[in-house]
Design an enzyme around this catalytic site. Structure first.
Site, PDB file in Angstrom:
ATOM      1  N   ASP A 116     -67.620 -55.392  15.623  1.00 48.52           N
ATOM      2  CA  ASP A 116     -68.014 -55.973  16.910  1.00 48.52           C
ATOM      3  C   ASP A 116     -68.613 -57.366  16.706  1.00 48.52           C
ATOM      4  OD1 ASP A 116     -68.522 -56.092  19.608  1.00 48.52           O
ATOM      5  OD2 ASP A 116     -69.916 -54.407  19.670  1.00 48.52           O
ATOM      6  N   ASN A 117     -68.676 -58.113  17.756  1.00 48.77           N
ATOM      7  CA  ASN A 117     -69.207 -59.475  17.699  1.00 48.77           C
ATOM      8  C   ASN A 117     -69.568 -59.873  19.128  1.00 48.77           C
ATOM      9  OD1 ASN A 117     -69.412 -62.119  16.148  1.00 48.77           O
ATOM     10  ND2 ASN A 117     -68.130 -62.684  17.880  1.00 48.77           N
ATOM     11  N   TRP A 169     -66.599 -61.333  30.350  1.00 47.98           N
ATOM     12  CA  TRP A 169     -66.910 -59.997  29.845  1.00 47.98           C
ATOM     13  C   TRP A 169     -66.537 -58.944  30.891  1.00 47.98           C
ATOM     14  CZ3 TRP A 169     -71.290 -56.748  31.375  1.00 47.98           C
ATOM     15  CH2 TRP A 169     -71.336 -55.550  30.631  1.00 47.98           C
ATOM     16  N   ASP A 184     -64.656 -53.809  27.671  1.00 51.50           N
ATOM     17  CA  ASP A 184     -65.737 -52.866  27.961  1.00 51.50           C
ATOM     18  C   ASP A 184     -65.580 -52.276  29.351  1.00 51.50           C
ATOM     19  OD1 ASP A 184     -66.946 -53.013  25.538  1.00 51.50           O
ATOM     20  OD2 ASP A 184     -68.582 -54.320  26.151  1.00 51.50           O
ATOM     21  N   ASP A 232     -72.758 -48.397  18.245  1.00 55.29           N
ATOM     22  CA  ASP A 232     -74.040 -49.080  18.061  1.00 55.29           C
ATOM     23  C   ASP A 232     -75.205 -48.087  18.077  1.00 55.29           C
ATOM     24  OD1 ASP A 232     -75.879 -51.077  17.834  1.00 55.29           O
ATOM     25  OD2 ASP A 232     -75.194 -52.195  19.589  1.00 55.29           O
ATOM     26  N   LYS A 239     -65.153 -50.162  13.472  1.00 52.59           N
ATOM     27  CA  LYS A 239     -65.102 -51.000  14.672  1.00 52.59           C
ATOM     28  C   LYS A 239     -65.980 -52.210  14.384  1.00 52.59           C
ATOM     29  CE  LYS A 239     -66.354 -50.988  19.593  1.00 52.59           C
ATOM     30  NZ  LYS A 239     -66.846 -50.150  20.690  1.00 52.59           N
ATOM     31  N   ARG A 277     -78.052 -62.053  23.419  1.00 53.26           N
ATOM     32  CA  ARG A 277     -78.212 -60.602  23.214  1.00 53.26           C
ATOM     33  C   ARG A 277     -79.231 -60.340  22.097  1.00 53.26           C
ATOM     34  NH1 ARG A 277     -74.478 -55.658  21.472  1.00 53.26           N
ATOM     35  NH2 ARG A 277     -74.611 -54.368  23.318  1.00 53.26           N
TER      36      ARG A 277
HETATM   37  C1  DGJ Z   1     -69.893 -54.294  22.766  1.00 54.01           C
HETATM   38  C2  DGJ Z   1     -68.671 -53.453  22.605  1.00 54.01           C
HETATM   39  O1  DGJ Z   1     -67.617 -53.997  23.347  1.00 54.01           O
HETATM   40  C3  DGJ Z   1     -68.980 -52.024  23.045  1.00 54.01           C
HETATM   41  O2  DGJ Z   1     -67.816 -51.247  22.965  1.00 54.01           O
HETATM   42  C4  DGJ Z   1     -70.074 -51.479  22.187  1.00 54.01           C
HETATM   43  O3  DGJ Z   1     -69.639 -51.366  20.867  1.00 54.01           O
HETATM   44  C5  DGJ Z   1     -71.302 -52.378  22.279  1.00 54.01           C
HETATM   45  N1  DGJ Z   1     -70.975 -53.743  21.995  1.00 54.01           N
HETATM   46  C6  DGJ Z   1     -72.372 -51.912  21.333  1.00 54.01           C
HETATM   47  O4  DGJ Z   1     -73.456 -52.745  21.316  1.00 54.01           O
END
Ligand code: DGJ
Length: 718
Positions: free
Chosen positions: A474-475, A198, A536, A366, A472, A439
């Site tokens: 996300d996961n 990450w 990120d 989010d 967007k 998470r």
């Molecule tokens: C992980 C994503 O990579 C971020 O850009 C953001 O959207 C967060 N999750 C939100 O929880």
């Protein structure tokens, strides 16, 4: 001789079959294999530059402790009869053993390329691609394997997948199955792959291929940050711009394995496909299993040539047509600015500020559904319409209507949610073992049709009711407990169905994939989603490396890249607004991810101009060819050149990472230009005209002062 010909120069390209010898010719490559008459086995002959025939195999090592199956180049190695190297297929037969004997039975040449039902796949017309299907059978087990090879001659790309069908009477289990497997000739080779974690995506690992097995993969259920489903094999002298490079890219979003083995005879075998920990696929009589496809490209112009082949192929023949070549709207994403602290007041303020600066798309990340609500409870749609209206109302004060984008994490659920209360059986789990959280989330089991239908209905409801231009998706966690290893692939098939239905139902939406940053940056995702959030990690210095290395296989057009606040939240580093913006402009989807109200005035005032610059650069980044002129892992002065397909425009990005006292500034030698053409070179208002020859052989020199400096240079062909 059966031939599917393409009229590309005087070369015969496409599929050429001479009895049971097969050739797939690209414009600058050939892939050859044949049937061994006595064993019926498929023998790999050549994957490299153009070759019009096979050379007699008298040079096969005739001696050695290992028997013949271990001394030859095998195209689809089965298991259990003397080839001790990694197999392409491992079948537990109904009798319990894992021996197979696959022998060629027939083949077929098909113009164009059939789709892979339920799986993402490259596509093309009969002019672009042709396909060879080779059928093999284990007569004892009555198991049939069909290997499908498609050649995209213009891209020197061979795409392969395998289908196994059980025609026997008992159930068998597919324990391992490769999409691609090939034995390369005996020579010193090296391998390159992308590893990370990450916020630390895309470290390029280059290592010598030693005798024995070496490899990488993902067993987290997704392609993951840990290892990307991409492998390059190169010679020791291959560089960015010279030498042979074989690139392999698995079009898949699930767990995968990529293994390379140098056998005792010195040949190198490369095998890419499912991860065996997440397969154990039962096949009842009459059932089939199809692998994802794997793209293999060949280049003699080094890693740069390999990357450009992948980029063009993916943009032209993998990504949805809707957005493939379209410039992206400059956006502002709320995540780094607001985090979970989202309310109507700050959304309005953020959208207003964004529009003030020239942003075209406001993305609510989010936190929009309220902390108490589950990811996709029936309450999720409530209130979003108002929030969109608010954001747009903020934006509308400034003329052009601000587009609105929304973040979702649909594959996850919180334990404390009405959805989980209603359907505890909908999450991944294994009997009564604890359902471990990541998470604070569990993973919805997308292999279940009812879960797929629920997601499709819930998201359709939101997208259908509101003016949403961008999603967007996300996961944020891996798969832990599963009822059976095969659930992993069934899940991915379910996810693909959901992606397919939604992206076709809402074709004008711009879809961005995300998984804690670049945790699912893979070609499978790119078949459905138009772009991917690269990382990120938004520290611009880190991003130079991440984006350069991600471009080894993926085009810049599909990379999301944003300017964030300084000091950077993760590294504490401060860089200028220009440097952050120039780095972000190298991604196809440029944006801001900060709160403008908190920006220093002297920075904020520059943002409208930087957005305007990004809009000028964007079409060339989206549609052009990338030439990595110097790499941030090797040089303090990385540089990248994008040249439009027609060659009329180019944009050069030059960086200085650190100030070096009294060190001469290098000349950046450009590549890919027409040496005879003349180009107007513009940078910071200064203009000059040079020939392509001068630009490529002498280069351009820019003076930098201080750490983290950058220049964006425009070239127009006169
Ligand atoms: C992980 C994503 O990579 C971020 O850009 C953001 O959207 C967060 N999750 C939100 O929880």
């Amino acid at each position: 001789m059966a031939t599917t010909q393409f009229d590309l120069g005087n070369e015969t390209t496409g599929v050429v079959v001479d009895e049971t010898s097969f050739a797939l010719h690209g414009n600058n490559s050939s892939y050859r294999f044949h049937v061994d008459a006595s064993s019926g086995d498929l023998i790999s002959d050549h994957f490299g530059g153009p070759a019009t025939e096979n050379v007699a195999l008298s040079n096969i090592a005739a001696h050695g402790w290992v028997e013949m199956p271990c001394r030859i180049w095998r195209e689809f190695p089965d298991q259990g009869r003397g080839d001790f190297r990694i197999p392409a297929v491992r079948i537990r037969q109904s009798a319990g053993h894992t021996v197979s004997e696959l022998r060629y039975t027939s083949h077929q040449v098909i113009p164009g390329k059939p789709s892979l039902p339920g799986l993402p796949a490259t596509f093309g017309s009969e002019e672009d691609v042709s396909t060879l299907v080779v059928r093999m059978e284990d007569e004892r087990a009555r198991v049939v394997v069909e290997l499908s090879y498609s050649i995209f001659p213009a891209h020197d790309a061979v795409v392969r997948s395998a289908k196994v069908t059980n025609n026997g009477n008992g159930e068998i289990t597919i324990e391992n199955l490769a999409s691609f497997s090939v034995d390369l000739p005996s020579q010193e080779l090296e391998m390159i792959n992308l590893r990370g974690d990450w916020s630390r995506e895309a470290f390029a690992e280059r290592r010598k291929i030693h005798y024995g097995t070496q490899g990488f993969g993902s067993a987290v259920g997704y392609s993951s940050h840990l290892h990307n489903p991409f492998l390059a094999i190169v010679t020791p002298t291959t560089t960015e711009s010279q030498g042979e490079a074989w690139g392999f890219s698995l079009v898949y979003t699930g767990s995968f394995a990529a293994n390379v083995e140098k056998g005792s005879q010195g040949f190198t075998r490369a095998v890419l496909g499912f991860h065996p920990n997440h397969l154990s696929w039962p096949l009842a009589p009459g059932e089939s299993l199809v692998t994802p496809e794997c793209v293999a490209v060949y280049s003699t112009t080094g890693l740069g040539g390999m990357s450009r082949r992948f980029h063009r192929l993916f943009r032209d023949h993998l990504v949805r047509r809707e957005w493939a070549d379209r410039p992206r709207p400059a956006l502002l994403n709320s995540w780094e600015g607001l985090s979970f602290d989202v309310n109507e007041d700050n959304i309005y303020a953020l959208a207003t500020d964004a529009a003030d600066l020239g942003v075209k798309l406001f993305v609510l990340d989010d936190g929009w559904f309220g902390v108490k609500h589950p990811r996709l409870a029936e309450t999720a749609a409530l209130g979003i319409g108002r929030r969109i209206r608010l954001a747009q109302c903020g934006g509308q004060r400034h003329g052009e209507k601000l587009k609105f984008g929304l973040w979702f994490e649909p594959e996850m659920v919180n334990v404390r949610s009405s959805l989980y209360e209603a359907h505890p059986e909908w999450v991944l789990h294994a009997a009564d073992y604890p359902r471990t959280e990541g998470r604070n989330q569990l993973v919805l089991n997308l292999s279940l049709p009812e879960v797929q239908d629920f997601l499709i209905a819930s998201i359709s409801k939101i997208l259908g009711a509101s003016a949403i231009s961008y999603v967007k998706w996300d996961n944020n966690r891996g798969m832990h407990e599963m009822a059976h290893p095969s659930v992993a692939h069934r899940y991915i098939l379910g996810a693909y169905r959901v992606f397919d239905v939604l992206t076709k139902r809402f074709p004008h939406v711009l879809w961005e994939g995300c998984a804690s940053g670049g945790g699912r940056f893979d070609p499978g995702i790119l078949h459905y989603f138009d772009q991917v959030w690269t990382s990120d990690n938004t520290d611009a210095l880190e991003r130079v490396r991440i984006q350069f290395n991600t471009s080894l296989v993926y085009p810049a057009s599909v990379m999301g890249a944003h300017i964030s606040a300084v000091p950077n939240w993760s590294t504490g580093r401060s860089t200028s607004i220009e440097f952050r913006a120039h780095v972000a402009m190298m991604g196809g989807s440029f944006g801001l991810e900060l709160t403008p109200a908190e920006m220093p005035a002297e920075e904020k005032v520059k943002v409208p101009q930087l957005i305007a610059l990004s809009e000028r650069v964007n079409p060339v980044v989206i549609g052009g060819d990338l030439w990595r002129l110097s790499n941030p892992e090797e040089s303090n002065w990385p540089a990248a050149l994008f040249i439009s397909r027609a060659g009329h425009q180019a944009v050069l990005f030059c960086f200085q990472l650190r100030a070096h006292l009294y060190h001469a500034f290098p000349f950046v030698k450009l590549q890919g230009l027409d040496p005879r053409a003349r180009y107007r070179v513009t940078c910071n208002g200064e203009e000059a005209v040079y020939s392509g020859a001068t630009l490529m052989n002498v280069g351009l020199q820019y003076i930098f002062y201080g750490d983290y400096q950058s220049r964006v240079v425009f070239l127009d062909r006169l």
